[in-house]
Design a protein around this motif. Structure first.
Motif, PDB file in Angstrom:
ATOM      1  N   TYR A  38     -47.791  53.950  10.260  1.00  0.00           N
ATOM      2  CA  TYR A  38     -47.683  52.629   9.654  1.00  0.00           C
ATOM      3  C   TYR A  38     -49.014  52.131   9.100  1.00  0.00           C
ATOM      4  CZ  TYR A  38     -42.840  52.292  10.938  1.00  0.00           C
ATOM      5  OH  TYR A  38     -41.486  52.511  11.026  1.00  0.00           O
ATOM      6  N   PHE A  39     -50.115  52.468   9.734  1.00  0.00           N
ATOM      7  CA  PHE A  39     -51.418  52.066   9.202  1.00  0.00           C
ATOM      8  C   PHE A  39     -51.626  52.662   7.810  1.00  0.00           C
ATOM      9  CE2 PHE A  39     -55.856  53.033   8.344  1.00  0.00           C
ATOM     10  CZ  PHE A  39     -56.435  51.784   8.430  1.00  0.00           C
ATOM     11  N   HIS A  40     -51.465  53.974   7.679  1.00  0.00           N
ATOM     12  CA  HIS A  40     -51.744  54.632   6.406  1.00  0.00           C
ATOM     13  C   HIS A  40     -50.718  54.257   5.340  1.00  0.00           C
ATOM     14  CE1 HIS A  40     -55.246  56.708   7.838  1.00  0.00           C
ATOM     15  NE2 HIS A  40     -54.580  56.961   8.953  1.00  0.00           N
ATOM     16  N   SER A  41     -49.488  54.025   5.734  1.00  0.00           N
ATOM     17  CA  SER A  41     -48.486  53.534   4.783  1.00  0.00           C
ATOM     18  C   SER A  41     -48.821  52.112   4.341  1.00  0.00           C
ATOM     19  CB  SER A  41     -47.087  53.564   5.420  1.00  0.00           C
ATOM     20  OG  SER A  41     -46.707  54.895   5.707  1.00  0.00           O
ATOM     21  N   SER A  42     -49.281  51.285   5.269  1.00  0.00           N
ATOM     22  CA  SER A  42     -49.662  49.905   4.939  1.00  0.00           C
ATOM     23  C   SER A  42     -50.861  49.864   4.004  1.00  0.00           C
ATOM     24  CB  SER A  42     -50.006  49.116   6.206  1.00  0.00           C
ATOM     25  OG  SER A  42     -48.882  48.982   7.030  1.00  0.00           O
ATOM     26  N   ILE A  43     -51.820  50.734   4.227  1.00  0.00           N
ATOM     27  CA  ILE A  43     -52.988  50.772   3.353  1.00  0.00           C
ATOM     28  C   ILE A  43     -52.565  51.194   1.942  1.00  0.00           C
ATOM     29  CG2 ILE A  43     -55.200  51.926   2.894  1.00  0.00           C
ATOM     30  CD1 ILE A  43     -55.264  49.756   5.118  1.00  0.00           C
ATOM     31  N   THR A  44     -51.654  52.133   1.839  1.00  0.00           N
ATOM     32  CA  THR A  44     -51.134  52.527   0.528  1.00  0.00           C
ATOM     33  C   THR A  44     -50.528  51.320  -0.170  1.00  0.00           C
ATOM     34  OG1 THR A  44     -50.751  54.806   1.261  1.00  0.00           O
ATOM     35  CG2 THR A  44     -49.489  54.044  -0.653  1.00  0.00           C
ATOM     36  N   TYR A  45     -49.688  50.591   0.548  1.00  0.00           N
ATOM     37  CA  TYR A  45     -49.068  49.381   0.007  1.00  0.00           C
ATOM     38  C   TYR A  45     -50.150  48.386  -0.425  1.00  0.00           C
ATOM     39  CZ  TYR A  45     -46.601  44.891   0.090  1.00  0.00           C
ATOM     40  OH  TYR A  45     -46.110  43.650  -0.230  1.00  0.00           O
ATOM     41  N   ALA A  46     -51.135  48.157   0.433  1.00  0.00           N
ATOM     42  CA  ALA A  46     -52.182  47.173   0.133  1.00  0.00           C
ATOM     43  C   ALA A  46     -52.999  47.575  -1.097  1.00  0.00           C
ATOM     44  CB  ALA A  46     -53.102  47.002   1.342  1.00  0.00           C
ATOM     45  N   LEU A  47     -53.306  48.843  -1.217  1.00  0.00           N
ATOM     46  CA  LEU A  47     -54.054  49.307  -2.387  1.00  0.00           C
ATOM     47  C   LEU A  47     -53.268  49.059  -3.674  1.00  0.00           C
ATOM     48  CD1 LEU A  47     -55.540  52.572  -0.904  1.00  0.00           C
ATOM     49  CD2 LEU A  47     -56.874  50.705  -1.918  1.00  0.00           C
ATOM     50  N   LEU A  48     -51.996  49.357  -3.640  1.00  0.00           N
ATOM     51  CA  LEU A  48     -51.173  49.155  -4.834  1.00  0.00           C
ATOM     52  C   LEU A  48     -51.004  47.668  -5.145  1.00  0.00           C
ATOM     53  CD1 LEU A  48     -48.574  52.001  -4.288  1.00  0.00           C
ATOM     54  CD2 LEU A  48     -50.441  51.932  -5.962  1.00  0.00           C
ATOM     55  N   ARG A  49     -50.866  46.847  -4.116  1.00  0.00           N
ATOM     56  CA  ARG A  49     -50.787  45.395  -4.340  1.00  0.00           C
ATOM     57  C   ARG A  49     -52.085  44.894  -4.951  1.00  0.00           C
ATOM     58  NH1 ARG A  49     -48.245  42.348  -5.863  1.00  0.00           N
ATOM     59  NH2 ARG A  49     -48.643  40.500  -4.620  1.00  0.00           N
ATOM     60  N   GLU A  50     -53.212  45.364  -4.430  1.00  0.00           N
ATOM     61  CA  GLU A  50     -54.522  44.963  -4.963  1.00  0.00           C
ATOM     62  C   GLU A  50     -54.638  45.324  -6.444  1.00  0.00           C
ATOM     63  OE1 GLU A  50     -58.471  43.732  -5.483  1.00  0.00           O
ATOM     64  OE2 GLU A  50     -56.994  43.199  -3.957  1.00  0.00           O
ATOM     65  N   ALA A  51     -54.010  46.431  -6.836  1.00  0.00           N
ATOM     66  CA  ALA A  51     -54.034  46.858  -8.242  1.00  0.00           C
ATOM     67  C   ALA A  51     -53.109  46.008  -9.109  1.00  0.00           C
ATOM     68  CB  ALA A  51     -53.648  48.327  -8.347  1.00  0.00           C
ATOM     69  N   GLY A  52     -52.253  45.209  -8.477  1.00  0.00           N
ATOM     70  CA  GLY A  52     -51.344  44.359  -9.232  1.00  0.00           C
ATOM     71  C   GLY A  52     -49.914  44.834  -9.270  1.00  0.00           C
ATOM     72  N   VAL A  53     -49.614  45.921  -8.567  1.00  0.00           N
ATOM     73  CA  VAL A  53     -48.237  46.431  -8.547  1.00  0.00           C
ATOM     74  C   VAL A  53     -47.348  45.382  -7.885  1.00  0.00           C
ATOM     75  CG1 VAL A  53     -46.720  48.282  -7.719  1.00  0.00           C
ATOM     76  CG2 VAL A  53     -49.056  48.822  -8.454  1.00  0.00           C
ATOM     77  N   PRO A  54     -46.241  45.007  -8.536  1.00  0.00           N
ATOM     78  CA  PRO A  54     -45.367  43.968  -7.982  1.00  0.00           C
ATOM     79  C   PRO A  54     -44.513  44.513  -6.826  1.00  0.00           C
ATOM     80  CG  PRO A  54     -44.467  44.760 -10.058  1.00  0.00           C
ATOM     81  CD  PRO A  54     -45.789  45.457  -9.857  1.00  0.00           C
ATOM     82  N   LEU A  55     -45.055  44.420  -5.643  1.00  0.00           N
ATOM     83  CA  LEU A  55     -44.395  44.890  -4.434  1.00  0.00           C
ATOM     84  C   LEU A  55     -44.196  43.723  -3.484  1.00  0.00           C
ATOM     85  CD1 LEU A  55     -46.616  48.037  -3.757  1.00  0.00           C
ATOM     86  CD2 LEU A  55     -44.220  48.070  -4.510  1.00  0.00           C
ATOM     87  N   GLY A  56     -43.182  43.838  -2.654  1.00  0.00           N
ATOM     88  CA  GLY A  56     -42.943  42.854  -1.611  1.00  0.00           C
ATOM     89  C   GLY A  56     -42.683  43.547  -0.292  1.00  0.00           C
ATOM     90  N   LYS A  57     -42.517  42.752   0.740  1.00  0.00           N
ATOM     91  CA  LYS A  57     -42.302  43.300   2.072  1.00  0.00           C
ATOM     92  C   LYS A  57     -41.098  44.231   2.115  1.00  0.00           C
ATOM     93  CE  LYS A  57     -40.788  40.695   5.503  1.00  0.00           C
ATOM     94  NZ  LYS A  57     -40.711  39.753   6.634  1.00  0.00           N
ATOM     95  N   THR A  58     -40.027  43.898   1.409  1.00  0.00           N
ATOM     96  CA  THR A  58     -38.831  44.761   1.441  1.00  0.00           C
ATOM     97  C   THR A  58     -39.101  46.128   0.813  1.00  0.00           C
ATOM     98  OG1 THR A  58     -37.943  43.749  -0.561  1.00  0.00           O
ATOM     99  CG2 THR A  58     -37.158  42.880   1.540  1.00  0.00           C
ATOM    100  N   ASP A  59     -40.071  46.226  -0.087  1.00  0.00           N
ATOM    101  CA  ASP A  59     -40.443  47.548  -0.598  1.00  0.00           C
ATOM    102  C   ASP A  59     -41.063  48.392   0.501  1.00  0.00           C
ATOM    103  OD1 ASP A  59     -39.825  47.229  -3.466  1.00  0.00           O
ATOM    104  OD2 ASP A  59     -41.413  45.708  -3.399  1.00  0.00           O
ATOM    105  N   PHE A  60     -41.863  47.758   1.355  1.00  0.00           N
ATOM    106  CA  PHE A  60     -42.519  48.480   2.435  1.00  0.00           C
ATOM    107  C   PHE A  60     -41.539  48.864   3.540  1.00  0.00           C
ATOM    108  CE2 PHE A  60     -44.724  48.681   6.521  1.00  0.00           C
ATOM    109  CZ  PHE A  60     -45.649  49.667   6.242  1.00  0.00           C
ATOM    110  N   ILE A  61     -40.745  47.902   3.990  1.00  0.00           N
ATOM    111  CA  ILE A  61     -39.850  48.187   5.120  1.00  0.00           C
ATOM    112  C   ILE A  61     -38.525  48.785   4.684  1.00  0.00           C
ATOM    113  CG2 ILE A  61     -40.905  46.480   6.629  1.00  0.00           C
ATOM    114  CD1 ILE A  61     -38.534  44.641   6.095  1.00  0.00           C
ATOM    115  N   GLY A  62     -38.204  48.702   3.409  1.00  0.00           N
ATOM    116  CA  GLY A  62     -36.962  49.270   2.908  1.00  0.00           C
ATOM    117  C   GLY A  62     -35.778  48.368   3.200  1.00  0.00           C
ATOM    118  N   GLN A  63     -34.694  48.688   2.568  1.00  0.00           N
ATOM    119  CA  GLN A  63     -33.478  47.924   2.780  1.00  0.00           C
ATOM    120  C   GLN A  63     -32.457  48.810   3.451  1.00  0.00           C
ATOM    121  OE1 GLN A  63     -32.321  45.295  -0.173  1.00  0.00           O
ATOM    122  NE2 GLN A  63     -34.385  44.834  -0.783  1.00  0.00           N
ATOM    123  N   ARG A  64     -31.652  48.221   4.297  1.00  0.00           N
ATOM    124  CA  ARG A  64     -30.634  48.990   5.022  1.00  0.00           C
ATOM    125  C   ARG A  64     -29.506  49.329   4.108  1.00  0.00           C
ATOM    126  NH1 ARG A  64     -31.296  51.327   9.310  1.00  0.00           N
ATOM    127  NH2 ARG A  64     -29.567  50.863  10.603  1.00  0.00           N
TER     128      ARG A  64
END
Length: 169
Positions: free
Chosen positions: A143-169
């Protein structure tokens, strides 16, 4: 009702890696839409002494595949860490998922007390029992390394939200 070691590992690992792939796909699409090489994103860092995005992905996939294999008492296959493009990263994620899904439930269930040890570059030999390995090493690192990936992409401006990280059922 108790949860098994298999249920607490393999489905969790594969979901995290599939979500990681989806986040990366959004990053690649963002770069394409903005007209820059997507691979620029793979070299991003939050700070100079932190590993780049590409390495975050490699470590996340290693955590998941190595975790499943070690819990099953088998040697994990080594991946070369030579990916430099988004398609190569996707292929790595798919290879890791294939390894993880190839591990039989019966070989992981009951591994709570199984000794797990391995060498690391920074900490030398690490020793755990199976449950401690899963709960205090593999899952936090995945989860740390996946979270850092998410954070890096968000910092770049990629339009991501929490549901992108945790996924949808």
């Amino acid at each position: 009702m108790a949860i098994s070691m298999y249920q607490a590992s393999v489905p969790v690992f594969t979901r995290a890696l599939r979500n990681l792939r989806a986040v990366l796909q959004k990053g690649e699409a963002f770069a394409d839409e903005r007209g820059f090489a997507p691979e620029v994103l793979l070299q991003m860092r939050l700070i100079a002494d932190m590993l780049p995005l590409a390495r975050q992905i490699q470590i996340a996939t290693d955590m998941a595949k190595n975790g499943a294999c070690r819990l099953a008492g088998i040697d994990p296959p080594k991946f070369e860490d030579d990916e430099t493009t988004f398609p190569q990263m996707y292929a790595r994620i798919e290879r890791a998922i294939a390894v993880i899904e190839g591990v039989e439930a019966g070989s992981i269930d009951g591994s709570e007390a199984r000794p797990v040890s391995f060498m690391t570059r920074t900490n030398g030999e690490m020793k755990f029992d199976g449950q401690g390995y899963l709960l205090t090493f593999v899952l936090p690192n995945l989860y740390f390394h996946s979270s850092i990936t998410y954070a890096l992409l968000r910092e770049a401006g990629v339009p991501l939200g929490k549901t992108d990280f945790i996924g949808q059922r």
